[in-house]
Design an enzyme around this catalytic site. Structure first.
Site, PDB file in Angstrom:
ATOM      1  N   SER A   1     104.427  12.671 -67.004  1.00  0.00           N
ATOM      2  CA  SER A   1     105.605  12.932 -67.842  1.00  0.00           C
ATOM      3  C   SER A   1     105.257  12.908 -69.326  1.00  0.00           C
ATOM      4  CB  SER A   1     106.689  11.894 -67.569  1.00  0.00           C
ATOM      5  OG  SER A   1     106.986  11.836 -66.198  1.00  0.00           O
TER       6      SER A   1
HETATM    7  N1  SAH Z   1     106.272   9.390 -64.090  1.00  0.00           N
HETATM    8  C1  SAH Z   1     105.188  10.102 -63.485  1.00  0.00           C
HETATM    9  C2  SAH Z   1     105.634  11.504 -63.206  1.00  0.00           C
HETATM   10  C3  SAH Z   1     105.364  11.963 -61.859  1.00  0.00           C
HETATM   11  S1  SAH Z   1     106.032  13.547 -61.440  1.00  0.00           S
HETATM   12  C4  SAH Z   1     104.002  10.081 -64.415  1.00  0.00           C
HETATM   13  O1  SAH Z   1     104.193   9.643 -65.556  1.00  0.00           O
HETATM   14  O2  SAH Z   1     102.920  10.487 -64.033  1.00  0.00           O
HETATM   15  C5  SAH Z   1     107.078  13.100 -60.102  1.00  0.00           C
HETATM   16  C6  SAH Z   1     106.422  12.574 -58.866  1.00  0.00           C
HETATM   17  O3  SAH Z   1     107.444  12.409 -57.896  1.00  0.00           O
HETATM   18  C7  SAH Z   1     105.391  13.485 -58.235  1.00  0.00           C
HETATM   19  O4  SAH Z   1     104.158  12.820 -58.163  1.00  0.00           O
HETATM   20  C8  SAH Z   1     105.954  13.774 -56.832  1.00  0.00           C
HETATM   21  O5  SAH Z   1     104.959  13.840 -55.820  1.00  0.00           O
HETATM   22  C9  SAH Z   1     106.861  12.579 -56.620  1.00  0.00           C
HETATM   23  N2  SAH Z   1     107.927  12.787 -55.633  1.00  0.00           N
HETATM   24  C10 SAH Z   1     108.658  13.899 -55.407  1.00  0.00           C
HETATM   25  N3  SAH Z   1     109.534  13.689 -54.402  1.00  0.00           N
HETATM   26  C11 SAH Z   1     109.339  12.399 -53.967  1.00  0.00           C
HETATM   27  C12 SAH Z   1     109.938  11.596 -52.950  1.00  0.00           C
HETATM   28  N4  SAH Z   1     110.896  12.055 -52.160  1.00  0.00           N
HETATM   29  N5  SAH Z   1     109.506  10.325 -52.801  1.00  0.00           N
HETATM   30  C13 SAH Z   1     108.520   9.824 -53.605  1.00  0.00           C
HETATM   31  N6  SAH Z   1     107.916  10.541 -54.573  1.00  0.00           N
HETATM   32  C14 SAH Z   1     108.321  11.808 -54.757  1.00  0.00           C
END
Ligand code: SAH
Length: 213
Positions: free
Chosen positions: A64
């Site tokens: 993010s």
């Molecule tokens: N805050 C994180 C951003 C990750 S992007 C950072 O700073 O790196 C969002 C993440 O949510 C992705 O890795 C994706 O795989 C995960 N995601 C999507 N749907 C999900 C679900 N149902 N349960 C758990 N994780 C999920």
């Protein structure tokens, strides 16, 4: 890029992208100072670590954007005593920032390799109050409920009922909510049987996916 250049870029991020755009909570600014974002971005993108943008981390996912991480943390109003559920570990960066602001962070990721990688980084940085689980966060994470706060990095048109049920009274959810064409960052506060919702502007996150059963 050497350490000095990274530190300079970090301070530029703090002043230009966070403080000048409304991040005023000293605890949040401090957490953003402490966490080395370069540890969470892929090696070939290290020079962009403190740019105010999301970056690809593989598996079609992103780390993010710093401003949005800081804004979401600020909206949670954490004091240091809380147990927080972090939905969508991704690189682990936001969980790392949260770990400086709360007592415990339970972070849930649906892609096992991302969870594994984040665990490795937390170990390297000696972050002991983050617990990573591979699971579908549509179900929340009942084992450690109720939570003082829930933060999601994946957008959903409807807040999963499990999150509301696993939240304490007066607890806060901060999440992107998708509409037909865009997404709003929202803050929900649970007041008994009611939810008080505020909108905090447009954002862009990956969707919250559903596990295939
Ligand atoms: N805050 C994180 C951003 C990750 S992007 C950072 O700073 O790196 C969002 C993440 O949510 C992705 O890795 C994706 O795989 C995960 N995601 C999507 N749907 C999900 C679900 N149902 N349960 C758990 N994780 C999920």
């Amino acid at each position: 890029m050497n350490q000095l250049q990274l530190q300079k870029a970090k301070f530029q991020m703090l002043s230009q992208h966070l403080m000048q755009r409304g991040i005023t909570d000293g605890r949040v600014l401090n957490a953003m100072t402490q966490v080395p974002r370069e540890e969470f971005v892929p090696n070939h993108l290290i020079e962009f670590s403190y740019q105010d943008s999301p970056l690809p981390i593989g598996f079609e996912q992103t780390i993010s954007q710093p401003f949005v991480v800081a804004l979401m943390c600020q909206l949670l109003n954490l004091t240091g005593q809380e147990t927080v559920l972090d939905v969508g570990t991704g690189s682990g960066y936001q969980a790392a920032v949260l770990s400086k602001l709360a007592k415990n962070v339970i972070t849930v990721e649906i892609i096992p390799d991302l969870a594994k990688n984040a665990r490795k980084i937390f170990k390297k940085l000696n972050y002991k109050n983050i617990h990573v689980y591979t699971s579908d966060a549509n179900k929340g994470y009942p084992k450690f409920a109720p939570y003082d706060a829930i933060k999601s990095a994946a957008a959903t048109p409807k807040i999963p009922l499990a999150w509301i049920n696993q939240l304490k009274d007066n607890g806060v959810i901060v999440t992107p909510k998708s509409t037909n064409f865009s997404q709003d960052l929202i803050r929900l506060v649970k007041k008994g049987n009611n939810l008080v919702e505020e909108k905090w502007g447009d954002v862009r996150f990956v969707p919250l996916v559903k596990a295939k059963s």
